[in-house]
Structure formats: structure tokens, C-alpha cells
Design a protein around this motif. Structure first.
Motif, PDB file in Angstrom:
ATOM      1  N   GLY A   1      -1.940  46.627 -16.477  1.00  0.00           N
ATOM      2  CA  GLY A   1      -1.840  47.798 -15.602  1.00  0.00           C
ATOM      3  C   GLY A   1      -1.600  49.008 -16.467  1.00  0.00           C
ATOM      4  N   PRO A   2      -2.665  49.768 -16.767  1.00  0.00           N
ATOM      5  CA  PRO A   2      -2.538  50.879 -17.724  1.00  0.00           C
ATOM      6  C   PRO A   2      -1.496  51.918 -17.302  1.00  0.00           C
ATOM      7  CG  PRO A   2      -4.744  50.824 -16.723  1.00  0.00           C
ATOM      8  CD  PRO A   2      -4.058  49.560 -16.342  1.00  0.00           C
ATOM      9  N   GLU A   3      -1.217  52.025 -16.003  1.00  0.00           N
ATOM     10  CA  GLU A   3      -0.248  53.031 -15.552  1.00  0.00           C
ATOM     11  C   GLU A   3       1.025  52.385 -14.999  1.00  0.00           C
ATOM     12  OE1 GLU A   3      -2.136  56.051 -13.114  1.00  0.00           O
ATOM     13  OE2 GLU A   3      -3.876  56.127 -14.441  1.00  0.00           O
ATOM     14  N   VAL A   4       1.337  51.188 -15.505  1.00  0.00           N
ATOM     15  CA  VAL A   4       2.479  50.423 -14.967  1.00  0.00           C
ATOM     16  C   VAL A   4       3.795  51.199 -14.983  1.00  0.00           C
ATOM     17  CG1 VAL A   4       2.998  49.289 -17.172  1.00  0.00           C
ATOM     18  CG2 VAL A   4       3.627  48.147 -15.026  1.00  0.00           C
TER      19      VAL A   4
ATOM     20  N   PRO B   1      11.698  48.601  -8.815  1.00  0.00           N
ATOM     21  CA  PRO B   1      11.420  49.850  -9.542  1.00  0.00           C
ATOM     22  C   PRO B   1      10.977  49.539 -10.971  1.00  0.00           C
ATOM     23  CG  PRO B   1      13.478  50.030  -8.319  1.00  0.00           C
ATOM     24  CD  PRO B   1      13.054  48.578  -8.242  1.00  0.00           C
ATOM     25  N   GLY B   2       9.995  50.276 -11.451  1.00  0.00           N
ATOM     26  CA  GLY B   2       9.494  50.057 -12.810  1.00  0.00           C
ATOM     27  C   GLY B   2       8.222  49.241 -12.841  1.00  0.00           C
ATOM     28  N   TYR B   3       7.916  48.534 -11.738  1.00  0.00           N
ATOM     29  CA  TYR B   3       6.685  47.726 -11.700  1.00  0.00           C
ATOM     30  C   TYR B   3       5.635  48.528 -10.952  1.00  0.00           C
ATOM     31  CZ  TYR B   3       4.303  43.225 -12.172  1.00  0.00           C
ATOM     32  OH  TYR B   3       3.452  42.192 -12.540  1.00  0.00           O
ATOM     33  N   GLY B   4       5.209  49.608 -11.606  1.00  0.00           N
ATOM     34  CA  GLY B   4       4.367  50.596 -10.932  1.00  0.00           C
ATOM     35  C   GLY B   4       2.897  50.489 -11.293  1.00  0.00           C
TER      36      GLY B   4
ATOM     37  N   SER C   1       7.802  38.304 -22.942  1.00  0.00           N
ATOM     38  CA  SER C   1       6.453  38.314 -23.514  1.00  0.00           C
ATOM     39  C   SER C   1       6.107  39.716 -23.994  1.00  0.00           C
ATOM     40  CB  SER C   1       5.446  37.889 -22.447  1.00  0.00           C
ATOM     41  OG  SER C   1       5.437  38.876 -21.422  1.00  0.00           O
ATOM     42  N   ARG C   2       4.970  39.813 -24.634  1.00  0.00           N
ATOM     43  CA  ARG C   2       4.479  41.121 -25.063  1.00  0.00           C
ATOM     44  C   ARG C   2       4.293  42.042 -23.853  1.00  0.00           C
ATOM     45  NH1 ARG C   2       1.029  43.208 -29.444  1.00  0.00           N
ATOM     46  NH2 ARG C   2      -0.095  44.948 -28.519  1.00  0.00           N
ATOM     47  N   ALA C   3       3.698  41.483 -22.781  1.00  0.00           N
ATOM     48  CA  ALA C   3       3.441  42.288 -21.579  1.00  0.00           C
ATOM     49  C   ALA C   3       4.749  42.768 -20.953  1.00  0.00           C
ATOM     50  CB  ALA C   3       2.633  41.477 -20.571  1.00  0.00           C
ATOM     51  N   ALA C   4       5.753  41.882 -20.895  1.00  0.00           N
ATOM     52  CA  ALA C   4       7.031  42.255 -20.266  1.00  0.00           C
ATOM     53  C   ALA C   4       7.746  43.317 -21.098  1.00  0.00           C
ATOM     54  CB  ALA C   4       7.905  41.021 -20.089  1.00  0.00           C
ATOM     55  N   LYS C   5       7.685  43.190 -22.430  1.00  0.00           N
ATOM     56  CA  LYS C   5       8.344  44.174 -23.297  1.00  0.00           C
ATOM     57  C   LYS C   5       7.674  45.530 -23.182  1.00  0.00           C
ATOM     58  CE  LYS C   5      10.444  41.007 -26.552  1.00  0.00           C
ATOM     59  NZ  LYS C   5       9.971  39.948 -27.457  1.00  0.00           N
ATOM     60  N   ALA C   6       6.360  45.496 -23.016  1.00  0.00           N
ATOM     61  CA  ALA C   6       5.604  46.751 -22.922  1.00  0.00           C
ATOM     62  C   ALA C   6       6.026  47.573 -21.712  1.00  0.00           C
ATOM     63  CB  ALA C   6       4.097  46.452 -22.860  1.00  0.00           C
ATOM     64  N   ILE C   7       6.551  46.889 -20.678  1.00  0.00           N
ATOM     65  CA  ILE C   7       6.993  47.647 -19.503  1.00  0.00           C
ATOM     66  C   ILE C   7       8.511  47.747 -19.444  1.00  0.00           C
ATOM     67  CG2 ILE C   7       4.904  47.198 -18.179  1.00  0.00           C
ATOM     68  CD1 ILE C   7       6.329  45.046 -16.635  1.00  0.00           C
ATOM     69  N   GLY C   8       9.170  47.359 -20.536  1.00  0.00           N
ATOM     70  CA  GLY C   8      10.609  47.529 -20.642  1.00  0.00           C
ATOM     71  C   GLY C   8      11.414  46.581 -19.770  1.00  0.00           C
ATOM     72  N   PHE C   9      10.825  45.401 -19.422  1.00  0.00           N
ATOM     73  CA  PHE C   9      11.546  44.423 -18.605  1.00  0.00           C
ATOM     74  C   PHE C   9      12.316  43.465 -19.500  1.00  0.00           C
ATOM     75  CE2 PHE C   9      10.021  44.309 -14.021  1.00  0.00           C
ATOM     76  CZ  PHE C   9       9.706  45.630 -14.023  1.00  0.00           C
TER      77      PHE C   9
END
Ligand code: ZID
Length: 229
Positions: free
Chosen positions: A123-126, A179-182, A221-229
Motif C-alpha cells: 500500500g504505497p500510501e499506507v 489507526p496507522g493502517y491507512g 516483517s519488512r512490511a510491518a516495519k515499513a509502516i511502523g508496526f
């Protein structure tokens, strides 16, 4: 033994890798689909033994990956690939990475599979609020995270053995406000869950294939870290 194709493995930190290990430990043959831009680093790390520690299974043996396929699950066939992507250095080095071509390659190499795993999302705008997400960002999230499951099933169903199984990973932000999962990622997971019910009905009737999605817990994971989770 069973043969599994796991889409969405590009390192040893994510769900795809962990699922691959569990399936390998249960005796399955493992094929993976790796996002094209991540392919070189994943393959060279595998070759150089960087993952050997995390390839270890309970019995001490190392998980074998029979083949790594480059994959970009937002493109169904070569006609769908825009010129700028075709020309992109990170894509030009690989071939046959649209969903249809990967299914054809797997068919040529191995004939059939029993298990299809969808472990990918983008999600490029997550990091944006849903109310501030662009149409382009929203549709990109749905394309990479939801339609990709439909496309994979569509193209792999013909080579799936009856009584096979497909699985994807979802997130409870589909049902509750997180919040944050945008960026439309909450929408993408809601679509994924609804589609799973319809696809289960259709694939069950067509070929006795089960279709499920599991709501994941937190994993670094990489994806989770990228969104600060
Ligand atoms: P990952 O980065 O290991 O896997 C995602 C993979 O997708 C990567 O290898 C990418 O290269 C690949 N990819 C991206 N775009 C494409 C594309 N166009 N074509 C092919 N491949 C592509 O991350 P992961 O293991 O977290 O993600 C796997 C699945 O788990 C995804 O569907 C996630 O949405 C899902 N999931 C993960 C988590 C988590 O915590 N890691 C959660 C829920 C669902 C979650 O965020 N509490 C807080 C947060 C969460 C759960 C509970």
C-alpha cells in the motif's frame, strides 16, 4: 508429497518464509514467488548462505527451495506491463514474472501444485489517513493486496490438484479501526476477506479447492516495519 507455491517471500523475516518452513517440515516441496525488485538480493543471499541459520528445520535439516520465481502480482500478463516498468533496470533483468507467466512456468517445471499461499501486500500510501488517500494509492493497495489473490487463484487453479488449498493473510483492520493502517490497506483487507468467501464457493465447486484467509498477529516483517508496526 505435496507441492506448495508461496507468493511473497523476499527475506527470512516475513510470514511467507515461516509458512514455507512449516510446509517444508511437513514434507512439502517448496516453490516461491519473489517480488521482482527484491529478486537479486534474495537469490544472492540464499546462495551465499545468509539464510542458512533460518533455513534450519526441527529435525536439523535445511529447508530446500526447489525454485525461486520472479513475480509481480500487480500484472496479470505481459500486455499489462507499462513501458516504464519494462524498461526499469530492476525488472529488465528478469523474465516471465507476470502472474500468468509464472503459472505457466510452474506448470512447465513441475506440472501441478497442491497448495497456493498468498503472503503479499503493498500500500504505497499506507501512512496516510484513509480520508487523505489518493485514488491512485487506494487502487494500488487493492491491486497489490486484494486482486493479486484473485489473479493468483485464477491462473493457478488449472494446475492445482483437486482437494488442494489456497491461503492468504489478512488483518483485523478490515473490521475495526486501527489507526496507522491507512492508504486503503484496511479496505484492501476487507475486500480480501469478502473475496475469500466468494472464491471459496467458486473454487470449491470448480475443483474442490479450499480457499481461506488467516488474520495474522503482529510479526516484525519488512512490511510491518515499513509502516511502523
Ligand atoms: P513481508 O514484507 O515479509 O511480505 C510481503 C511480501 O510481499 C514482500 O516479500 C514483498 O516483496 C512482496 N510484494 C509486495 N508487492 C508485491 C507484488 N506486487 N508482487 C509480488 N510480491 C510483492 O511482510 P509480511 O510477512 O508482514 O506480509 C505477508 C502478509 O501478511 C501480507 O498480506 C500482510 O498484510 C499480512 N499481515 C502481516 C502482519 C504483520 O504483522 N507482519 C499483520 C497482518 C497481516 C499486521 O500488520 N497487529 C499489528 C499488525 C499486524 C497484525 C497484528
Amino acid at each position: 508429497g505435496k507441492r506448495a507455491f508461496i507468493a511473497g517471500v523476499a527475506d527470512d523475516n516475513g510470514y511467507g518464509w515461516a509458512i514455507a518452513k512449516s510446509l517444508a517440515a511437513a514434507g512439502a516441496e517448496i516453490l516461491v514467488g519473489t517480488w521482482v525488485p527484491a529478486l537479486n538480493i534474495f537469490e544472492s543471499s540464499l546462495r551465499r548462505g545468509k539464510f542458512d541459520e533460518s533455513r534450519k528445520l526441527q529435525d536439523g535439516s535445511l529447508m530446500e527451495i526447489a525454485k525461486v520465481y520472479p513475480l509481480d502480482a500487480v500484472y496479470d500478463s505481459p500486455e499489462d506491463v507499462p513501458e516504464d516498468v519494462k524498461a526499469n533496470k530492476r525488472y529488465a533483468g528478469a523474465t516471465n514474472w507476470t502472474v500468468q507467466e509464472v503459472a505457466e512456468s510452474v506448470k512447465k517445471d513441475f506440472g501441478t501444485i497442491d497448495i497456493l499461499v498468498h503472503s503479499l501486500a503493498n500500500g504505497p500510501e499506507v501512512s496516510k489517513l484513509l480520508s487523505e488517500t489518493s485514488r491512485k494509492g487506494y487502487l494500488a493497495a487493492l491491486s497489490a493486496s486484494s486482486y493479486s489473490y484473485i489473479s493468483l487463484l485464477k491462473h493457478f487453479l488449472p494446475i492445482m490438484n483437486p482437494d488442494g488449498s489456497a491461503i492468504s493473510l489478512t488483518y483485523i483492520a478490515s473490521e475495526r479501526i486501527i489507526p496507522g493502517y491507512g492508504g486503503g490497506m484496511s479496505s484492501a483487507k476487507a475486500a480480501l476477506e469478502s473475496d475469500t468467501r466468494v472464491l471459496a464457493f467458486e473454487a470449491g465447486r470448480k475443483k474442490r479447492i479450499r480457499v481461506n484467509t488467516i488474520s495474522a498477529g503482529p510479526l516484525g516483517s519488512r512490511a510491518a516495519k515499513a509502516i511502523g508496526f
